[in-house]
Design a protein around this motif. Structure first.
Motif, PDB file in Angstrom:
ATOM      1  N   LYS A 118       0.856  -1.191   0.000  1.00  0.00           N
ATOM      2  CA  LYS A 118       0.000   0.000   0.000  1.00  0.00           C
ATOM      3  C   LYS A 118       0.887   1.233   0.000  1.00  0.00           C
ATOM      4  CE  LYS A 118      -3.671   2.474   2.423  1.00  0.00           C
ATOM      5  NZ  LYS A 118      -4.559   2.515   3.601  1.00  0.00           N
ATOM      6  N   ILE A 119       0.701   2.078  -0.997  1.00  0.00           N
ATOM      7  CA  ILE A 119       1.508   3.293  -1.151  1.00  0.00           C
ATOM      8  C   ILE A 119       0.610   4.497  -0.872  1.00  0.00           C
ATOM      9  CG2 ILE A 119       2.881   4.645  -2.773  1.00  0.00           C
ATOM     10  CD1 ILE A 119       3.339   1.849  -4.211  1.00  0.00           C
ATOM     11  N   GLU A 120       0.979   5.278   0.135  1.00  0.00           N
ATOM     12  CA  GLU A 120       0.129   6.388   0.549  1.00  0.00           C
ATOM     13  C   GLU A 120       0.218   7.565  -0.408  1.00  0.00           C
ATOM     14  OE1 GLU A 120       0.844   7.296   4.661  1.00  0.00           O
ATOM     15  OE2 GLU A 120      -0.243   5.506   5.311  1.00  0.00           O
ATOM     16  N   LYS A 121      -0.708   8.494  -0.217  1.00  0.00           N
ATOM     17  CA  LYS A 121      -1.006   9.557  -1.176  1.00  0.00           C
ATOM     18  C   LYS A 121       0.222  10.317  -1.675  1.00  0.00           C
ATOM     19  CE  LYS A 121      -3.647  13.854  -1.638  1.00  0.00           C
ATOM     20  NZ  LYS A 121      -4.602  14.765  -0.976  1.00  0.00           N
ATOM     21  N   SER A 122       1.061  10.824  -0.772  1.00  0.00           N
ATOM     22  CA  SER A 122       2.173  11.671  -1.217  1.00  0.00           C
ATOM     23  C   SER A 122       3.159  10.895  -2.089  1.00  0.00           C
ATOM     24  CB  SER A 122       2.893  12.288  -0.019  1.00  0.00           C
ATOM     25  OG  SER A 122       3.345  11.265   0.855  1.00  0.00           O
ATOM     26  N   LEU A 123       3.484   9.662  -1.670  1.00  0.00           N
ATOM     27  CA  LEU A 123       4.381   8.840  -2.481  1.00  0.00           C
ATOM     28  C   LEU A 123       3.681   8.402  -3.759  1.00  0.00           C
ATOM     29  CD1 LEU A 123       6.990   7.317  -2.991  1.00  0.00           C
ATOM     30  CD2 LEU A 123       6.144   5.455  -1.532  1.00  0.00           C
ATOM     31  N   ALA A 124       2.389   8.102  -3.677  1.00  0.00           N
ATOM     32  CA  ALA A 124       1.631   7.704  -4.869  1.00  0.00           C
ATOM     33  C   ALA A 124       1.666   8.804  -5.923  1.00  0.00           C
ATOM     34  CB  ALA A 124       0.197   7.375  -4.490  1.00  0.00           C
ATOM     35  N   ASN A 125       1.473  10.055  -5.485  1.00  0.00           N
ATOM     36  CA  ASN A 125       1.515  11.181  -6.430  1.00  0.00           C
ATOM     37  C   ASN A 125       2.893  11.333  -7.055  1.00  0.00           C
ATOM     38  OD1 ASN A 125      -1.174  11.829  -6.036  1.00  0.00           O
ATOM     39  ND2 ASN A 125      -0.750  13.262  -4.371  1.00  0.00           N
ATOM     40  N   GLU A 126       3.932  11.128  -6.241  1.00  0.00           N
ATOM     41  CA  GLU A 126       5.294  11.226  -6.763  1.00  0.00           C
ATOM     42  C   GLU A 126       5.569  10.108  -7.766  1.00  0.00           C
ATOM     43  OE1 GLU A 126       9.900  11.633  -5.126  1.00  0.00           O
ATOM     44  OE2 GLU A 126       8.249  11.324  -3.712  1.00  0.00           O
ATOM     45  N   MET A 127       5.065   8.902  -7.471  1.00  0.00           N
ATOM     46  CA  MET A 127       5.249   7.786  -8.398  1.00  0.00           C
ATOM     47  C   MET A 127       4.509   8.029  -9.704  1.00  0.00           C
ATOM     48  SD  MET A 127       5.023   4.435  -5.888  1.00  0.00           S
ATOM     49  CE  MET A 127       4.988   3.283  -7.263  1.00  0.00           C
ATOM     50  N   ILE A 128       3.305   8.564  -9.618  1.00  0.00           N
ATOM     51  CA  ILE A 128       2.526   8.844 -10.838  1.00  0.00           C
ATOM     52  C   ILE A 128       3.284   9.797 -11.742  1.00  0.00           C
ATOM     53  CG2 ILE A 128       0.440   9.985 -11.700  1.00  0.00           C
ATOM     54  CD1 ILE A 128      -1.001   8.801  -9.205  1.00  0.00           C
ATOM     55  N   SER A 129       3.903  10.798 -11.140  1.00  0.00           N
ATOM     56  CA  SER A 129       4.650  11.786 -11.928  1.00  0.00           C
ATOM     57  C   SER A 129       5.953  11.202 -12.474  1.00  0.00           C
ATOM     58  CB  SER A 129       4.953  13.007 -11.051  1.00  0.00           C
ATOM     59  OG  SER A 129       5.781  13.915 -11.740  1.00  0.00           O
ATOM     60  N   THR A 130       6.725  10.538 -11.616  1.00  0.00           N
ATOM     61  CA  THR A 130       8.049  10.031 -12.008  1.00  0.00           C
ATOM     62  C   THR A 130       7.964   8.858 -12.965  1.00  0.00           C
ATOM     63  OG1 THR A 130       8.939  10.735  -9.863  1.00  0.00           O
ATOM     64  CG2 THR A 130      10.241   9.147 -11.130  1.00  0.00           C
ATOM     65  N   LEU A 131       7.009   7.965 -12.723  1.00  0.00           N
ATOM     66  CA  LEU A 131       6.872   6.762 -13.550  1.00  0.00           C
ATOM     67  C   LEU A 131       6.046   6.986 -14.801  1.00  0.00           C
ATOM     68  CD1 LEU A 131       6.231   4.059 -10.775  1.00  0.00           C
ATOM     69  CD2 LEU A 131       8.405   4.907 -11.662  1.00  0.00           C
ATOM     70  N   LYS A 132       5.627   8.219 -15.020  1.00  0.00           N
ATOM     71  CA  LYS A 132       4.818   8.579 -16.198  1.00  0.00           C
ATOM     72  C   LYS A 132       3.557   7.723 -16.273  1.00  0.00           C
ATOM     73  CE  LYS A 132       7.989  11.473 -17.760  1.00  0.00           C
ATOM     74  NZ  LYS A 132       8.946  11.378 -16.620  1.00  0.00           N
ATOM     75  N   LEU A 133       2.816   7.728 -15.156  1.00  0.00           N
ATOM     76  CA  LEU A 133       1.584   6.946 -15.070  1.00  0.00           C
ATOM     77  C   LEU A 133       0.379   7.843 -15.295  1.00  0.00           C
ATOM     78  CD1 LEU A 133       2.436   4.887 -11.844  1.00  0.00           C
ATOM     79  CD2 LEU A 133       2.664   4.132 -14.217  1.00  0.00           C
ATOM     80  N   SER A 134      -0.667   7.261 -15.857  1.00  0.00           N
ATOM     81  CA  SER A 134      -1.938   7.979 -16.001  1.00  0.00           C
ATOM     82  C   SER A 134      -3.028   7.136 -15.336  1.00  0.00           C
ATOM     83  CB  SER A 134      -2.264   8.238 -17.469  1.00  0.00           C
ATOM     84  OG  SER A 134      -2.303   7.026 -18.201  1.00  0.00           O
ATOM     85  N   ILE A 135      -4.006   7.805 -14.750  1.00  0.00           N
ATOM     86  CA  ILE A 135      -5.054   7.135 -13.982  1.00  0.00           C
ATOM     87  C   ILE A 135      -6.377   7.237 -14.718  1.00  0.00           C
ATOM     88  CG2 ILE A 135      -6.211   7.004 -11.749  1.00  0.00           C
ATOM     89  CD1 ILE A 135      -3.185   6.491 -11.641  1.00  0.00           C
ATOM     90  N   LYS A 136      -7.055   6.104 -14.865  1.00  0.00           N
ATOM     91  CA  LYS A 136      -8.404   6.066 -15.444  1.00  0.00           C
ATOM     92  C   LYS A 136      -9.270   5.231 -14.516  1.00  0.00           C
ATOM     93  CE  LYS A 136      -6.687   6.438 -20.192  1.00  0.00           C
ATOM     94  NZ  LYS A 136      -6.618   5.810 -21.543  1.00  0.00           N
ATOM     95  N   GLY A 137      -9.970   5.923 -13.613  1.00  0.00           N
ATOM     96  CA  GLY A 137     -10.721   5.206 -12.582  1.00  0.00           C
ATOM     97  C   GLY A 137      -9.751   4.532 -11.633  1.00  0.00           C
ATOM     98  N   GLU A 138      -9.880   3.221 -11.483  1.00  0.00           N
ATOM     99  CA  GLU A 138      -8.927   2.466 -10.662  1.00  0.00           C
ATOM    100  C   GLU A 138      -7.712   2.019 -11.459  1.00  0.00           C
ATOM    101  OE1 GLU A 138     -10.878  -0.882  -8.923  1.00  0.00           O
ATOM    102  OE2 GLU A 138     -11.659   0.288  -7.239  1.00  0.00           O
ATOM    103  N   GLU A 139      -7.848   2.036 -12.773  1.00  0.00           N
ATOM    104  CA  GLU A 139      -6.786   1.497 -13.631  1.00  0.00           C
ATOM    105  C   GLU A 139      -5.616   2.470 -13.752  1.00  0.00           C
ATOM    106  OE1 GLU A 139      -6.794  -1.605 -14.751  1.00  0.00           O
ATOM    107  OE2 GLU A 139      -8.718  -1.866 -13.731  1.00  0.00           O
TER     108      GLU A 139
END
Length: 301
Positions: A81-102
């Protein structure tokens, strides 16, 4: 352990030095095994080795990740489980995009060739399997939707490997069946031990198949010789019974004597026993003349 498990163990133990390659591999793993929920990222896998590698990559890539990442076991699955602040950093660094839960990986994360290798490696760790080379050649990655399947196919094609895709029970299976292409993909994802094992089995299988082909060919030749020999001996014995062996000319009588005494020899071998020796076509010509004589005598009867 299976060949597929051994391969995943080998891949999970690869230490990625370059930060951009770590990011590409972690992006693939997170997008395929993770879900976005309440601004957190939840990553689940039945494979402990896979979760261990994800944890290692996160700790190596992000500062203070230990305080924002929790590992547990739930319903037989390993969970991060990755909490919000780290999750946001991972989304930015790993070039992730969110579509609902996916969670999806953007193409920017694997622009370099080395990053493409790392991304494919992460994808296989997450959703891949390979059959034992003892049985058949089959490599596959199982995706939940066509977008991810099309993305991995595009990346793999860069290495002159051309996978196919089939829809199976609402999932998109990207697969390879050609032995050379599977060997190439093992090289691409940098799995030398699995590649050596795979190639050794291929060599043994090729040798076995070659021996089987030779045996089958030899068996077919023996059957063919035996079938022809039976007919030839029947004609000779028919002439013997009706007219006697002396009814034949000297040259025909010689080949008839040798054929009756050696029913399993080939025409070439029969010719080598003649005096003087003659070629295969010469023996065949004489035996055909005997057959024609026998058929004429049958017609007269």
């Amino acid at each position: 352990m299976s060949f597929s498990s051994d391969l995943k163990t080998e891949l999970s133990e690869i230490y990625v030095h370059a930060a951009h390659c770590r990011i590409a591999e972690l992006s693939a793993l997170t997008s395929l095994l993770g879900k976005y929920s309440d601004e957190n990222i939840i990553i689940k896998s039945e494979k402990e080795q896979c979760i261990a590698k994800i944890s290692r990559l996160i700790r190596k890539t992000f500062d203070n990740s230990e305080k924002m990442m929790y590992t547990s076991i739930c319903s037989g699955q390993n969970v991060i489980k990755i909490e919000k602040s780290l999750a946001n950093e991972m989304i930015s660094t790993l070039k992730l995009s969110i579509k609902g839960e996916e969670i999806y990986s953007d193409d920017q994360v694997f622009e370099k060739t080395c990053c493409k290798r790392a991304f494919i490696r992460g994808a296989f760790l997450a959703v891949g399997s390979i059959s034992s080379p003892e049985k058949k050649h089959h490599f596959e990655m199982d995706y939940s939707d066509d977008l991810r399947a099309e993305q991995i196919i595009k990346i793999i094609k860069v290495f002159d490997i051309y996978p196919k895709v089939v829809v199976r029970r609402n999932s998109y299976v990207v697969y390879l069946k050609d032995g050379d292409e599977i060997a190439n993909i093992l090289s691409v994802i940098e799995a030398p031990n699995a590649l050596m094992t795979f190639e050794n089995f291929r060599i043994v299988k090729d040798i076995r198949n070659s021996i089987n082909r030779e045996v089958n060919c030899e068996t077919a030749n023996i059957s063919k010789i035996a079938g022809a020999s039976v007919k030839q001996i029947e004609d000779i014995e028919f002439i013997d019974k009706l007219k006697g062996r002396d009814f034949l000319t000297d040259s025909l009588r010689e080949v008839a004597d040798i054929r009756v005494e050696n029913p399993l020899l080939s025409l070439k071998e029969l010719g080598e026993m003649m005096n003087p020796p003659i070629g295969k076509s010469g023996v065949n010509h004489r035996l055909r003349r005997i057959s024609i004589l026998a058929d004429k005598l049958r017609e007269e009867l």
